[in-house]
Enzyme design. Structure first.
Site, mmCIF file in Angstrom:
data_model
loop_
_atom_site.group_PDB
_atom_site.id
_atom_site.type_symbol
_atom_site.label_atom_id
_atom_site.label_comp_id
_atom_site.label_asym_id
_atom_site.label_seq_id
_atom_site.Cartn_x
_atom_site.Cartn_y
_atom_site.Cartn_z
ATOM 1 N N LYS A 173 6.145 3.418 5.052
ATOM 2 C CA LYS A 173 5.951 2.688 6.301
ATOM 3 C C LYS A 173 6.900 1.498 6.387
ATOM 4 O O LYS A 173 7.101 0.794 5.401
ATOM 5 C CB LYS A 173 4.507 2.192 6.395
ATOM 6 N N TYR A 276 -10.484 1.370 -2.906
ATOM 7 C CA TYR A 276 -10.784 2.452 -3.853
ATOM 8 C C TYR A 276 -11.745 1.993 -4.942
ATOM 9 O O TYR A 276 -12.448 2.816 -5.533
ATOM 10 C CB TYR A 276 -9.482 2.996 -4.455
#
Length: 296
Positions: A173, A276
């Site tokens: 990105k 996570y």
């Protein structure tokens, strides 16, 4: 606004999709202020903004059904613009920068269990009768799970990266580059696909191709995953992107360092990767609830 967007593009390397969203968000904010103040906007009305004006805008956005997460993104765009103006023109952006984003609960990533991820890799190969297409699909999903790539990153690879070595340079990105290690299983899957492909792997051509030789479309990979998860009885959350989530979660469960995982995923902020840890803790509690002896 265009000069601000040019700055984000050239200096900060912001992705085009993000720039489009920022432009839309800022235009909406400025349109609200025009109605709010009853006059066309220049710098002066912006300078006299108060916290109350910012709250009025956020209340207006919530009133038209904008979710807290989306409003937080809109506020981020507005603050970025105000900060840029402050540096460029000595503009006092205190009221805008002091506005607090609405609280929202971040959606946790939805990874697959380790055995389910392995089953997906095996089942994907059965979805096409064409050997080279089956090998291609296996190679793509192996890179998603084995290297933690985004689908756009995997499909954006050129044949120049061949033969795959022990690492791969990925442009993510905003044009940011990172190096990811390549497992032997991923190298073997890609090599098998290249050997079977009817299209020559020439420099400057896409690594992964569709039937007619053009760059492989992400929708085709999504469909293959859909068919595979239906055969395996997996939930709708078992998407190509879930394989990237699985890569991170399984690394963390095996004792991986959060900072290293952040770099492997190409996250700009550690807070994104920290999601996570919540997944890991949630799974741990599920195991605890199932295994802990209940007091009668």
């Amino acid at each position: 606004m265009s000069r601000w967007l040019d700055h984000l593009r050239a200096v900060d390397g912001v992705a085009e999709n993000t720039l489009t969203a920022y432009q839309r968000d800022l235009a909406g904010f400025l349109a609200f202020l025009t109605g709010h103040f009853g006059e066309s906007l220049g710098q002066r009305p912006l300078e006299r903004l108060t916290i109350s004006d910012m709250r009025a805008w956020m209340a207006h956005e919530r009133g038209r059904g904008v979710a807290a997460r989306s409003l937080a993104r809109e506020l981020s765009a507005v603050k970025n613009f105000a900060g840029w103006m402050a540096e460029r023109d000595g503009f006092d952006a205190t009221a805008i920068l002091a506005a607090r984003a609405p609280k929202y609960r971040r959606k946790l990533p939805r990874p697959l269990a380790e055995d389910a991820a392995k089953a997906v890799l095996e089942t994907v190969e059965l979805q096409s009768e064409e050997p080279w297409i089956a090998a291609r699909d296996v190679a793509v999903v192996t890179l998603l799970y084995g290297c933690g790539l985004r689908i756009s990153e995997a499909l954006g690879l050129e044949a120049d990266c061949l033969p795959l070595g022990e690492s791969l340079r990925i442009r993510g990105k905003g044009g940011k580059e990172r190096i990811v290690p390549v497992l032997p299983a991923a190298r073997e899957a890609v090599s098998r696909y290249v050997a079977l492909s009817p299209w020559p792997a020439e420099a400057g051509t896409p690594l992964f191709r569709g039937k007619r030789g053009g760059r492989l479309n992400a929708r085709l990979v999504t469909r293959v995953m859909e068919r595979s998860r239906m055969q395996l009885g997996l939930p709708a959350s078992a998407t190509p992107h879930a394989l990237r989530h699985s890569f991170a979660t399984h690394l963390l469960a095996a004792g991986g360092d959060l900072r290293a995982i952040q770099e492997l995923l190409g996250h700009a902020s550690l807070s994104t990767t920290q999601a996570y840890t919540a997944v890991d803790a949630e799974r741990l509690m599920e195991v605890y609830e199932m295994a802990h002896p209940r007091m009668g």
